[in-house]
Design a protein around this motif. Structure first.
Motif, PDB file in Angstrom:
ATOM      1  N   GLU A 118       0.843  -1.208   0.000  1.00  0.00           N
ATOM      2  CA  GLU A 118       0.000   0.000   0.000  1.00  0.00           C
ATOM      3  C   GLU A 118       0.876   1.255   0.000  1.00  0.00           C
ATOM      4  N   GLN A 119       1.870   1.275   0.875  1.00  0.00           N
ATOM      5  CA  GLN A 119       2.747   2.454   0.955  1.00  0.00           C
ATOM      6  C   GLN A 119       3.463   2.708  -0.373  1.00  0.00           C
ATOM      7  N   MET A 120       4.013   1.639  -0.953  1.00  0.00           N
ATOM      8  CA  MET A 120       4.794   1.811  -2.181  1.00  0.00           C
ATOM      9  C   MET A 120       3.901   2.263  -3.340  1.00  0.00           C
ATOM     10  N   MET A 121       2.729   1.633  -3.444  1.00  0.00           N
ATOM     11  CA  MET A 121       1.822   2.014  -4.541  1.00  0.00           C
ATOM     12  C   MET A 121       1.378   3.463  -4.376  1.00  0.00           C
ATOM     13  N   LYS A 122       1.049   3.848  -3.141  1.00  0.00           N
ATOM     14  CA  LYS A 122       0.567   5.224  -2.942  1.00  0.00           C
ATOM     15  C   LYS A 122       1.680   6.251  -3.146  1.00  0.00           C
ATOM     16  N   MET A 123       2.921   5.852  -2.848  1.00  0.00           N
ATOM     17  CA  MET A 123       4.015   6.812  -3.041  1.00  0.00           C
ATOM     18  C   MET A 123       4.316   7.054  -4.526  1.00  0.00           C
ATOM     19  N   ILE A 124       3.920   6.114  -5.387  1.00  0.00           N
ATOM     20  CA  ILE A 124       4.150   6.377  -6.826  1.00  0.00           C
ATOM     21  C   ILE A 124       2.891   6.899  -7.513  1.00  0.00           C
ATOM     22  N   GLU A 125       1.738   6.769  -6.845  1.00  0.00           N
ATOM     23  CA  GLU A 125       0.443   6.968  -7.516  1.00  0.00           C
ATOM     24  C   GLU A 125       0.347   8.295  -8.277  1.00  0.00           C
ATOM     25  N   LYS A 126       0.816   9.365  -7.640  1.00  0.00           N
ATOM     26  CA  LYS A 126       0.609  10.683  -8.275  1.00  0.00           C
ATOM     27  C   LYS A 126       1.789  11.087  -9.160  1.00  0.00           C
ATOM     28  N   ARG A 127       2.732  10.189  -9.366  1.00  0.00           N
ATOM     29  CA  ARG A 127       3.942  10.583 -10.093  1.00  0.00           C
ATOM     30  C   ARG A 127       3.967  10.100 -11.542  1.00  0.00           C
ATOM     31  N   ASN A 128       2.860   9.586 -12.002  1.00  0.00           N
ATOM     32  CA  ASN A 128       2.741   9.198 -13.412  1.00  0.00           C
ATOM     33  C   ASN A 128       3.952   8.390 -13.887  1.00  0.00           C
ATOM     34  N   VAL A 174      13.212   3.015 -12.293  1.00  0.00           N
ATOM     35  CA  VAL A 174      13.769   2.149 -11.250  1.00  0.00           C
ATOM     36  C   VAL A 174      14.143   2.980 -10.022  1.00  0.00           C
ATOM     37  N   GLN A 175      14.696   4.172 -10.248  1.00  0.00           N
ATOM     38  CA  GLN A 175      15.095   5.004  -9.109  1.00  0.00           C
ATOM     39  C   GLN A 175      13.889   5.369  -8.250  1.00  0.00           C
ATOM     40  N   LEU A 176      12.814   5.762  -8.906  1.00  0.00           N
ATOM     41  CA  LEU A 176      11.612   6.125  -8.148  1.00  0.00           C
ATOM     42  C   LEU A 176      11.123   4.933  -7.321  1.00  0.00           C
ATOM     43  N   MET A 177      11.100   3.767  -7.937  1.00  0.00           N
ATOM     44  CA  MET A 177      10.607   2.589  -7.207  1.00  0.00           C
ATOM     45  C   MET A 177      11.545   2.201  -6.070  1.00  0.00           C
ATOM     46  N   VAL A 191       2.868  -2.909 -10.895  1.00  0.00           N
ATOM     47  CA  VAL A 191       3.235  -1.754 -11.724  1.00  0.00           C
ATOM     48  C   VAL A 191       3.318  -2.180 -13.196  1.00  0.00           C
ATOM     49  N   ASN A 192       3.917  -3.341 -13.435  1.00  0.00           N
ATOM     50  CA  ASN A 192       4.022  -3.840 -14.819  1.00  0.00           C
ATOM     51  C   ASN A 192       2.641  -4.020 -15.454  1.00  0.00           C
ATOM     52  N   LEU A 193       1.705  -4.547 -14.653  1.00  0.00           N
ATOM     53  CA  LEU A 193       0.370  -4.820 -15.197  1.00  0.00           C
ATOM     54  C   LEU A 193      -0.486  -3.569 -15.281  1.00  0.00           C
ATOM     55  N   LEU A 194      -0.500  -2.798 -14.197  1.00  0.00           N
ATOM     56  CA  LEU A 194      -1.461  -1.686 -14.112  1.00  0.00           C
ATOM     57  C   LEU A 194      -0.948  -0.421 -14.789  1.00  0.00           C
ATOM     58  N   GLU A 195       0.371  -0.235 -14.812  1.00  0.00           N
ATOM     59  CA  GLU A 195       0.928   0.998 -15.385  1.00  0.00           C
ATOM     60  C   GLU A 195       1.545   0.774 -16.760  1.00  0.00           C
ATOM     61  N   TYR A 196       2.174  -0.393 -16.967  1.00  0.00           N
ATOM     62  CA  TYR A 196       2.853  -0.619 -18.245  1.00  0.00           C
ATOM     63  C   TYR A 196       2.062  -1.543 -19.178  1.00  0.00           C
ATOM     64  N   ASN A 197       0.847  -1.894 -18.732  1.00  0.00           N
ATOM     65  CA  ASN A 197      -0.069  -2.698 -19.568  1.00  0.00           C
ATOM     66  C   ASN A 197       0.575  -3.931 -20.193  1.00  0.00           C
ATOM     67  N   MET A 198       1.411  -4.605 -19.434  1.00  0.00           N
ATOM     68  CA  MET A 198       2.068  -5.804 -19.967  1.00  0.00           C
ATOM     69  C   MET A 198       1.132  -6.999 -19.932  1.00  0.00           C
ATOM     70  N   HIS A 240      15.282  -5.062  -6.277  1.00  0.00           N
ATOM     71  CA  HIS A 240      14.781  -5.028  -4.895  1.00  0.00           C
ATOM     72  C   HIS A 240      15.663  -4.145  -4.018  1.00  0.00           C
ATOM     73  N   HIS A 241      15.014  -3.303  -3.216  1.00  0.00           N
ATOM     74  CA  HIS A 241      15.741  -2.530  -2.198  1.00  0.00           C
ATOM     75  C   HIS A 241      14.946  -2.627  -0.907  1.00  0.00           C
ATOM     76  N   GLN A 242      15.620  -2.865   0.213  1.00  0.00           N
ATOM     77  CA  GLN A 242      14.872  -3.028   1.474  1.00  0.00           C
ATOM     78  C   GLN A 242      15.399  -2.108   2.588  1.00  0.00           C
ATOM     79  N   TRP A 243      15.864  -0.943   2.218  1.00  0.00           N
ATOM     80  CA  TRP A 243      16.387   0.051   3.153  1.00  0.00           C
ATOM     81  C   TRP A 243      17.767  -0.347   3.658  1.00  0.00           C
TER      82      TRP A 243
END
Ligand code: DON
Length: 574
Positions: free
Chosen positions: A298-308, A320-323, A491-498, A510-513
């Motif tokens: 939820e956090q990751m999806m919402k953090m990219i949601e408004k950034r097109n 990749v950097q944004l994600m 993201v691949n399915l919903l944003e990149y229509n793969m 993958h990055h985990q802080w």
């Protein structure tokens, strides 16, 4: 009522009730599923119903159950039980898992059958007298196991099923009793684990033989067949009480473990309120704590949601950097705030709050890497295994299950006389604040060991609705990489229509802080890597990230079903 309509209804009833009562054997030469001759199918579109999971025999049994009138819950139960036999590295009755589901009537469900710390567990049980973590104690052998939850979870799931439990468990019994052909990767896994099985179990088991295993060998496990029969005949009590419970406790006593008869008798699977959020026109339904998966996604999806994000080319440095930066921020929250909600107040609302997340991204700089706090990097284990199954039936009941022993073949303790492998899930607790576990994850008080507490998980069975209608069933193994793999798949399915196949099989990152590095699969694009290195990112190679299983409903109604190309994973349906 018109006569023709009445006739049609009678006919439909006759067909469906025949399907419902066809409870004849599924497994065996001459039956629907032949354990001595089967093939892997990676992707296919099915008209009615489908299953995708880590082993062809398990997918085939699940699909056959639905063909015979079972729903997705029936199939999920039968599939998990078969995985416990044919996929011993992760399929299990000695481990635990989570289910997220949505019924055809729109009811959303999540079942938590995560293992619990035994009553005798203590916060510092894996530390020596100087307060240092004793290597491997939470990973191998009798002390590494939590109280198994899977069998209780299956019976909780059974409330939504249609077929008799006896029918659903029989394929697993037959496969254990009469055997099945093993694959090359299974043979390799068993050979690599041989010494560890011997060291961590007090008696012999079906997994150990004199000569090395080879692809095409038949694996028979009579002890496991008898254990499954006790579950068939006595239900949940056939596992948590009586002979099976006595065998577990005897094995624990002999090997220095602490799981007791009371621990087993008191174990309860829990129905929890699924975690649901909106992303653009979609509703995403995930697993709440004690999994960190739903909330991090939820956090990751919402953090990219408004950034097109889709304005950036796929896997370009910008995308990749944004994600990576949203992943870093979500995982930092995981380490601090997440644990078993029955023991720790998890600030779930704040963590998913738009204003809070906007603040988390306030220092995001699209030209350079944000630095994670400086801390010793955790070692990432490569041969770990969990397993995921996605199921969708004719009526669009959606079932997503991730289940595990934690590491491959769990604690390597096989319960003497009962034939099943125990989990090493205690390692998912934070043994010592700030010290990384097997997945390099750190934690603190929120995930400290306490008796009867559930250890924090990353498992993320996930569903997506589009315009409020069933759309995607997804999930994957991979320890802490699970939420990021699901994130990328979405993201691949919903944003990149793969296509679902591309969404699953494109290289992952993958990055985990902490550790402060981007893990990538070998085929990850080197130009993006080079560009990001110039921005201050460090990269590390991972042989593979996840084994994602996806079913998506196409506009035609067909079930686009995909098994990850990274293993023996296979789809089945009709
Ligand atoms: O619950 C968890 O997050 C871990 N025990 C999952 C382990 C796992 O996915 C290993 N698989 N590759």
């Amino acid at each position: 009522m018109k006569k023709s309509l009445l006739l049609l209804l009678v006919f439909a009833y006759a067909v469906s009730s025949k399907a419902q009562i066809d409870n004849s054997p599924i497994v065996g030469v001459g039956n629907a599923v032949n354990p001595y001759n089967y093939t892997i199918v990676k992707a296919k579109q099915f008209k009615n119903a489908s299953v995708t999971c880590a082993h062809p025999l398990a997918s085939m049994v699940g699909a056959e159950v639905m063909k015979r009138g079972g729903n997705a819950f029936d199939a999920a139960i039968a599939t998990q039980l078969v995985l416990a036999v044919v996929y011993p590295e992760a399929g299990n009755i000695g481990g635990g898992g989570f289910m997220v589901a949505r019924t055809t009537l729109g009811k959303t469900i999540s079942i938590d059958y995560r293992e619990t710390a035994p009553n005798k567990a203590t916060r510092d049980m894996y530390l020596d007298k100087d307060g240092n973590v004793i290597p491997k104690l939470s990973l191998q052998g009798h002390l590494a196991s939590g109280v198994p939850g899977t069998v209780a979870g299956l019976f909780e799931t059974f409330k939504y099923a249609r077929k008799p439990f006896k029918f659903l468990i029989q394929p697993a019994i037959d496969l254990a009793e009469f055997g099945f052909i093993i694959s090359e990767s299974e043979a390799k896994g068993l050979n690599n684990t041989r010494e560890s099985f011997i060291k961590n179990s007090t008696g012999p088991s079906a997994y150990i033989k004199e000569t090395p295993w080879q692809a095409g060998d038949t694996l028979v496990n009579k002890d496991l067949a008898e254990t499954l029969k006790r579950i068939r005949d006595y239900g949940q009590r056939g596992f948590y009480e009586g002979k099976t419970a006595l065998l577990i406790v005897e094995e624990m006593k002999q090997g220095g473990g602490i799981i007791s008869l009371d621990d087993l008798k008191n174990y309860k699977a829990k129905s929890r309120t699924p975690l649901e959020f909106k992303y653009k026109g979609y509703s995403i339904i995930g697993m709440p704590p004690p999994s960190s998966g739903g909330i991090i996604i939820e956090q990751m999806m919402k953090m990219i949601e408004k950034r097109n994000i889709a304005r950036y080319p796929f896997q370009s440095p910008q995308q990749v950097q944004l994600m990576v930066e949203v992943e870093r921020r979500a995982y930092a929250d995981r380490a601090e705030h997440l644990g078993d909600p029955d023991f720790w107040k998890v600030p779930l609302k704040t963590l998913g709050d738009d204003a809070y997340l906007a603040k988390r991204m306030a220092d995001y700089d699209s030209t350079k890497a944000t630095a994670s706090k400086d801390i010793k990097a955790g070692k990432i284990h490569e041969s770990d295994q969990t397993t995921h199954l996605s199921v969708l039936d004719k009526e669009s009941n959606m079932v997503s299950v991730t289940t595990t022993l934690n590491g491959g073949y769990g604690s390597r303790t096989v319960i003497g006389g009962a034939g099943f492998i125990m989990n090493n899930e205690m390692d998912d607790f934070s043994s010592k604040p700030g010290t990384p576990n097997m997945f390099g994850a750190i934690g603190g008080a929120a995930n400290a060991i306490q008796p009867n507490k559930r250890m924090l998980s990353s498992m993320s069975p996930t569903l997506v609705l589009k315009d409020k209608k069933p759309y995607i069933v997804a999930g994957t193994p991979g320890g802490t990489t699970i939420p990021t793999s699901v994130f990328q798949t979405l993201v691949n399915l919903l944003e990149y229509n793969m296509s679902a196949e591309d969404a699953v099989n494109k290289p992952k990152f993958h990055h985990q802080w902490l550790p402060d590095q981007v893990d990538v699969e070998p085929t990850f694009t080197s130009t993006t890597k080079t560009a990001m290195e110039a921005m201050g990112y460090k990269f590390a190679n991972r042989a593979q990230l996840g084994r994602t299983e996806v079913i998506r409903i196409l506009p035609s109604g067909k079930r686009e079903t995909v098994a990850d190309s990274r293993g023996d994973d296979s789809v089945s349906g009709y």
